[in-house]
Design a protein around this motif. Structure first.
Motif, PDB file in Angstrom:
ATOM      1  N   ALA A  58       0.837  -1.208   0.000  1.00 55.76           N
ATOM      2  CA  ALA A  58       0.000   0.000   0.000  1.00 55.76           C
ATOM      3  C   ALA A  58       0.871   1.257   0.000  1.00 55.76           C
ATOM      4  N   LEU A  59       1.896   1.258   0.830  1.00 56.20           N
ATOM      5  CA  LEU A  59       2.798   2.411   0.883  1.00 56.20           C
ATOM      6  C   LEU A  59       3.573   2.567  -0.425  1.00 56.20           C
ATOM      7  N   LEU A  60       4.047   1.460  -0.969  1.00 49.74           N
ATOM      8  CA  LEU A  60       4.780   1.521  -2.230  1.00 49.74           C
ATOM      9  C   LEU A  60       3.891   2.002  -3.374  1.00 49.74           C
ATOM     10  N   ARG A  83      -7.209   5.849  -4.051  1.00 57.57           N
ATOM     11  CA  ARG A  83      -8.210   5.518  -5.059  1.00 57.57           C
ATOM     12  C   ARG A  83      -8.817   4.151  -4.762  1.00 57.57           C
ATOM     13  N   PRO A  84     -10.157   4.041  -4.770  1.00 51.43           N
ATOM     14  CA  PRO A  84     -10.792   2.751  -4.476  1.00 51.43           C
ATOM     15  C   PRO A  84     -10.632   1.733  -5.591  1.00 51.43           C
ATOM     16  N   GLN A  85     -10.137   2.183  -6.727  1.00 53.85           N
ATOM     17  CA  GLN A  85      -9.908   1.293  -7.851  1.00 53.85           C
ATOM     18  C   GLN A  85      -8.533   1.588  -8.448  1.00 53.85           C
ATOM     19  N   GLY A  86      -8.125   0.777  -9.415  1.00 53.18           N
ATOM     20  CA  GLY A  86      -6.859   1.022 -10.083  1.00 53.18           C
ATOM     21  C   GLY A  86      -5.761   0.083  -9.625  1.00 53.18           C
ATOM     22  N   PRO A  87      -4.586   0.172 -10.259  1.00 56.52           N
ATOM     23  CA  PRO A  87      -3.478  -0.754  -9.987  1.00 56.52           C
ATOM     24  C   PRO A  87      -3.019  -0.750  -8.530  1.00 56.52           C
ATOM     25  N   GLY A  88      -3.019   0.439  -7.893  1.00 53.82           N
ATOM     26  CA  GLY A  88      -2.549   0.509  -6.511  1.00 53.82           C
ATOM     27  C   GLY A  88      -3.410  -0.308  -5.575  1.00 53.82           C
ATOM     28  N   MET A  89      -4.722  -0.209  -5.735  1.00 45.30           N
ATOM     29  CA  MET A  89      -5.630  -0.967  -4.892  1.00 45.30           C
ATOM     30  C   MET A  89      -5.542  -2.456  -5.185  1.00 45.30           C
ATOM     31  N   VAL A  90      -5.428  -2.814  -6.458  1.00 39.97           N
ATOM     32  CA  VAL A  90      -5.292  -4.220  -6.842  1.00 39.97           C
ATOM     33  C   VAL A  90      -4.009  -4.809  -6.243  1.00 39.97           C
ATOM     34  N   ALA A 195     -12.409 -11.975  -3.339  1.00 35.99           N
ATOM     35  CA  ALA A 195     -13.733 -11.448  -3.690  1.00 35.99           C
ATOM     36  C   ALA A 195     -13.628  -9.971  -4.072  1.00 35.99           C
ATOM     37  N   GLN A 196     -12.830  -9.210  -3.332  1.00 38.23           N
ATOM     38  CA  GLN A 196     -12.643  -7.795  -3.661  1.00 38.23           C
ATOM     39  C   GLN A 196     -11.878  -7.638  -4.974  1.00 38.23           C
ATOM     40  N   LEU A 197     -10.882  -8.494  -5.173  1.00 43.74           N
ATOM     41  CA  LEU A 197     -10.138  -8.446  -6.439  1.00 43.74           C
ATOM     42  C   LEU A 197     -11.045  -8.771  -7.622  1.00 43.74           C
ATOM     43  N   ALA A 198     -11.959  -9.716  -7.425  1.00 42.82           N
ATOM     44  CA  ALA A 198     -12.893 -10.068  -8.498  1.00 42.82           C
ATOM     45  C   ALA A 198     -13.772  -8.886  -8.871  1.00 42.82           C
ATOM     46  N   ARG A 199     -14.231  -8.144  -7.858  1.00 43.43           N
ATOM     47  CA  ARG A 199     -15.082  -6.979  -8.141  1.00 43.43           C
ATOM     48  C   ARG A 199     -14.294  -5.875  -8.834  1.00 43.43           C
ATOM     49  N   LEU A 200     -13.026  -5.726  -8.479  1.00 46.50           N
ATOM     50  CA  LEU A 200     -12.213  -4.665  -9.055  1.00 46.50           C
ATOM     51  C   LEU A 200     -11.752  -4.970 -10.481  1.00 46.50           C
ATOM     52  N   THR A 201     -11.480  -6.236 -10.753  1.00 42.96           N
ATOM     53  CA  THR A 201     -10.846  -6.595 -12.024  1.00 42.96           C
ATOM     54  C   THR A 201     -11.748  -7.367 -12.982  1.00 42.96           C
TER      55      THR A 201
END
Length: 235
Positions: A58-60, A83-90, A195-201
């Motif tokens: 998360a910090l990186l 950001r609730p979405q995007g590469p950083g959250m994933v 489950a969260q990754l599935a919703r995001l991606t």
């Protein structure tokens, strides 16, 4: 007693004796017994590494870390803002389950070159950093005890015993990492990492679980090859 920074750096980068293969194997068997017979304790070790993985990534990724919680049921939670979405959250969600195995594999490579004290120093740094972000009393107690035990081992024990402890902890991380993935595959939680990754991606949660399993088992096999190469030799 005062220790200069140069002396401390020299000590941390110095070499400790690599145990005999028989000792390494015995430590691995003891670690496996702990994973099987003392799972609540070893599960908490894995949870600490899991949440550390979330926090570091998360910090990186440029997110703002707001808190870490460790619970008595061996679950944990790391909260970050961004950001609730995007590469950083994933990347943040993706980091948790592979973290214990990858930490164990990295530690194995260091141990193979006699860097047991450096392994323990890195563990202390990670846990000390977590202390700043712990937001519940139980989690604080767990991390304080862990930091203290590893720190005292690194400071007071003889090099040979430091190596034994470092090998044992590395075995625990490698051997225990796949088990939470198996537990995860049996769950149907909408708040789990896959489950969260599935919703995001849009990628099904089962694929993420398969990825976690591949990384943890692959790291265990690779770590076995580093710590006990004779086990993987055929013929």
């Amino acid at each position: 007693m005062t220790v200069s920074w140069s002396a401390l750096a020299e000590r941390l980068t110095g070499l400790q004796p690599v145990p005999e293969p028989t000792v390494v194997a015995i430590l691995g068997v003891v670690a496996l017994a702990c994973v099987v017979l003392a799972w609540p304790v070893t599960r908490m070790v894995v949870t600490v590494a899991h949440e550390a993985g979330h926090a570091i990534v998360a910090l990186l990724a440029g997110r703002r870390l707001t808190g870490i919680r460790l619970h008595s049921d061996t679950s944990g939670l790391t909260v970050s803002r961004g950001r609730p979405q995007g590469p950083g959250m994933v990347a943040t969600l993706l980091a948790g389950y592979p973290a214990p195995a990858l930490m164990g594999l990295g530690a194995a490579w260091l141990l193979a070159s006699g860097r047991a004290l450096l392994v323990m120093a890195l563990l202390v740094v990670v846990m000390a950093g977590m202390l700043l972000m712990i937001r519940n009393l139980f989690g604080l107690l767990v991390v304080v005890i862990g930091t203290t035990l590893v720190g005292l081992t690194a400071w007071y024990l003889q090099p040979v015993h430091q190596s034994w402890i470092a090998y044992f902890l590395t075995w625990v991380l490698l051997l225990a990492a796949p088990r939470p993935v198996v537990e995860l595959a049996r769950q149907r939680s909408r708040t789990s990492d896959p489950a969260q990754l599935a919703r995001l991606t849009g990628v099904p949660g089962g694929i993420w679980i398969l990825l976690f399993g591949t990384v943890t088992v692959g790291s265990l096999i690779a770590g076995l090859g580093v710590l006990a190469p004779g086990v993987l030799r055929w013929g």
